[in-house]
Enzyme design. Structure first.
Site, short mmCIF file in Angstrom:
data_model
loop_
_atom_site.label_atom_id
_atom_site.label_comp_id
_atom_site.label_asym_id
_atom_site.label_seq_id
_atom_site.Cartn_x
_atom_site.Cartn_y
_atom_site.Cartn_z
N SER A 27 38.36 29.48 56.37
CA SER A 27 37.37 28.40 56.51
C SER A 27 36.79 28.33 57.92
CB SER A 27 38.03 27.06 56.18
OG SER A 27 37.11 26.02 56.44
N LYS A 38 38.76 19.99 44.35
CA LYS A 38 37.68 18.99 44.41
C LYS A 38 37.72 17.99 43.26
CE LYS A 38 34.58 21.66 47.26
NZ LYS A 38 33.28 22.28 47.46
N ALA A 59 29.71 26.64 37.01
CA ALA A 59 29.93 25.27 36.54
C ALA A 59 31.26 24.73 37.06
CB ALA A 59 29.87 25.23 35.02
N ALA A 70 31.79 23.48 42.91
CA ALA A 70 30.59 23.55 43.75
C ALA A 70 29.34 23.25 42.92
CB ALA A 70 30.49 24.92 44.39
N ASN A 108 27.01 29.64 32.94
CA ASN A 108 28.36 29.89 33.43
C ASN A 108 29.05 30.88 32.51
OD1 ASN A 108 30.52 29.28 35.31
ND2 ASN A 108 31.58 28.33 33.59
N ARG A 109 29.94 31.67 33.10
CA ARG A 109 30.74 32.67 32.36
C ARG A 109 31.45 32.01 31.17
NH1 ARG A 109 35.45 35.17 36.03
NH2 ARG A 109 36.19 33.02 35.92
N PRO A 148 30.80 29.28 28.77
CA PRO A 148 29.61 28.49 28.47
C PRO A 148 29.90 27.01 28.20
CG PRO A 148 29.82 30.38 26.96
CD PRO A 148 31.04 30.36 27.82
N TYR A 201 29.63 32.53 51.89
CA TYR A 201 29.13 33.12 53.14
C TYR A 201 30.21 34.05 53.67
CZ TYR A 201 32.40 29.80 55.03
OH TYR A 201 33.56 29.11 55.27
P1 NDP Z 1 35.69 26.78 41.29
O1 NDP Z 1 36.96 27.56 41.24
O2 NDP Z 1 35.71 25.32 41.03
O3 NDP Z 1 34.64 27.42 40.23
C1 NDP Z 1 34.42 28.80 40.20
C2 NDP Z 1 33.17 29.08 39.35
O4 NDP Z 1 32.87 30.48 39.49
C3 NDP Z 1 33.34 28.83 37.87
O5 NDP Z 1 32.08 28.50 37.34
C4 NDP Z 1 33.82 30.21 37.36
O6 NDP Z 1 33.54 30.46 36.01
C5 NDP Z 1 32.95 31.09 38.22
N1 NDP Z 1 33.48 32.45 38.45
C6 NDP Z 1 34.59 32.78 39.14
N2 NDP Z 1 34.70 34.13 39.21
C7 NDP Z 1 33.62 34.64 38.55
C8 NDP Z 1 33.16 35.97 38.29
N3 NDP Z 1 33.82 37.04 38.72
N4 NDP Z 1 32.01 36.12 37.58
C9 NDP Z 1 31.33 35.04 37.14
N5 NDP Z 1 31.71 33.76 37.37
C10 NDP Z 1 32.84 33.56 38.07
O7 NDP Z 1 35.07 27.12 42.73
P2 NDP Z 1 33.93 26.29 43.48
O8 NDP Z 1 32.91 25.94 42.48
O9 NDP Z 1 34.53 25.20 44.28
O10 NDP Z 1 33.37 27.37 44.53
C11 NDP Z 1 32.44 28.38 44.13
C12 NDP Z 1 31.92 29.11 45.35
O11 NDP Z 1 31.10 28.26 46.15
C13 NDP Z 1 33.02 29.63 46.28
O12 NDP Z 1 32.64 30.94 46.69
C14 NDP Z 1 32.97 28.68 47.46
O13 NDP Z 1 33.39 29.30 48.66
C15 NDP Z 1 31.49 28.36 47.52
N6 NDP Z 1 31.20 27.07 48.16
C16 NDP Z 1 30.44 27.06 49.31
C17 NDP Z 1 30.11 25.88 49.92
C18 NDP Z 1 29.27 25.88 51.15
O14 NDP Z 1 29.19 24.85 51.81
N7 NDP Z 1 28.60 26.95 51.48
C19 NDP Z 1 30.57 24.58 49.40
C20 NDP Z 1 31.32 24.71 48.17
C21 NDP Z 1 31.64 25.91 47.61
P3 NDP Z 1 34.56 29.98 34.86
O15 NDP Z 1 34.25 28.54 34.63
O16 NDP Z 1 34.17 30.84 33.73
O17 NDP Z 1 35.94 30.24 35.37
#
Ligand code: NDP
Length: 285
Positions: A17, A68, A135, A138, A158-159, A161, A226
């Protein structure tokens, strides 16, 4: 005796982080005396981790993957943004010691998009068609703010759905209020002006399986993730000649909003983003 206020980001993983650095730069800019740490929390230990943090004098914390949703549930008071998202990235305690939750991810993304597009936040994406990929926490945090930009249409893919459908259903009323055509798609559709990757796909370094035409010349592609080198999504978007940005600017903006919630001062984000970009050896497109 001087007293140093304590803040932290709680997550798992969390070592990567940049939040401690960002908040140190904010504190230096504002002349505040504070300590901000990254704390690794056991996957089943989020609620327990808040207790020693508070006992050590913790004033507030940011929350990252995967806590979160739990953070929002734990709080005794949620802001409308956290309520809508059912997810929180910012926690604090009020004067009566009650835990409150907010979500600054959405405003962070919108402020960074405004910087990139060099347009005011109000009506930022009016006339734009937006594709939101993901979904999870974030995506939940940013969808409400994207709707409030007055985008013409927002489609969520989303992967898994069912999660996209639930996220869309939860935001249907807000979308009607802003006149935004909001829907979920089972396959990433083509024809969008702005494509936002809120999946964690780039963490694994793998490109998303997007049909050709989703990323294209003239589109803006934004990866919430990032890193020092272009993320897999940014590389994929550039290959398709889209204008691509990663989420470093959003990270700084969401942090500034958290800082304001905790301390009532809004830091100037521009020099902080520039300092981070210089430290990481990255530049904006
Ligand atoms: P979560 O674990 O809550 O959700 C992950 C999401 O990514 C789900 O929709 C999941 O799908 C999907 N996913 C995971 N792996 C894959 C893959 N290989 N192919 C397709 N879909 C995938 O994580 P967050 O939502 O909290 O975080 C998501 C990203 O956003 C992270 O990289 C995080 O670092 C970044 N982020 C950046 C912020 C910023 O300020 N720049 C702030 C918040 C987050 P499924 O539901 O099918 O599992």
């Amino acid at each position: 005796m001087t007293h140093t206020d304590l803040y932290a980001v709680l997550g798992n993983p969390v070592a990567h982080s940049k939040s401690p650095r960002i908040h140190a730069l904010f504190a230096a800019q504002c002349g505040h005396d504070l300590r901000y740490e990254a704390r690794l929390v056991a996957l089943d230990g989020f609620a327990d981790a808040l207790i020693p943090f508070r006992a050590e004098g913790g004033q507030g914390c940011n929350v990252t993957v995967p806590f979160k949703f739990e953070a929002a549930r734990l709080a005794e008071r949620r802001s409308p943004r956290a309520e809508q998202a059912e997810a929180a990235n910012t926690l604090g305690w009020d004067d009566a010691g009650r835990l409150w939750a907010d979500n600054t991810d959405g405003i962070g993304l919108v402020r960074d998009l405004a910087r990139i597009l060099m347009r005011p936040e109000k009506g930022l994406l009016a006339t734009q068609r937006v594709l939101l990929l993901g979904a999870g926490g974030a995506a939940s945090g940013v969808l409400g703010a994207l709707i409030e930009t007055g985008a013409q249409a927002i489609t969520v893919w989303n992967r898994s759905p069912d999660k996209a459908s639930r996220l869309v259903a939860r935001h249907a009323s807000l979308a009607r209020t802003y006149g935004v055509a909001l829907e979920a798609a089972t396959v990433p559709p083509v024809g969008f002006d702005v494509v936002i990757n809120a999946t964690a796909s780039s963490l694994g370094g793998t490109p998303l399986p997007l049909p050709s035409g989703v990323l294209r010349s003239g589109a803006l592609a934004y990866d919430l993730m990032y890193q020092r080198v272009p993320t897999a999504f940014v590389a994929q978007a550039r290959e398709a000649l889209a204008q691509a940005h990663d989420g470093l600017g959003m990270l700084v903006e969401q942090a500034a909003e958290s800082y304001w919630l905790w301390r009532g001062v809004r830091p100037d984000t521009r020099p902080v983003l520039a300092a981070l970009q210089a430290e990481l050896g990255v530049r904006d497109d």
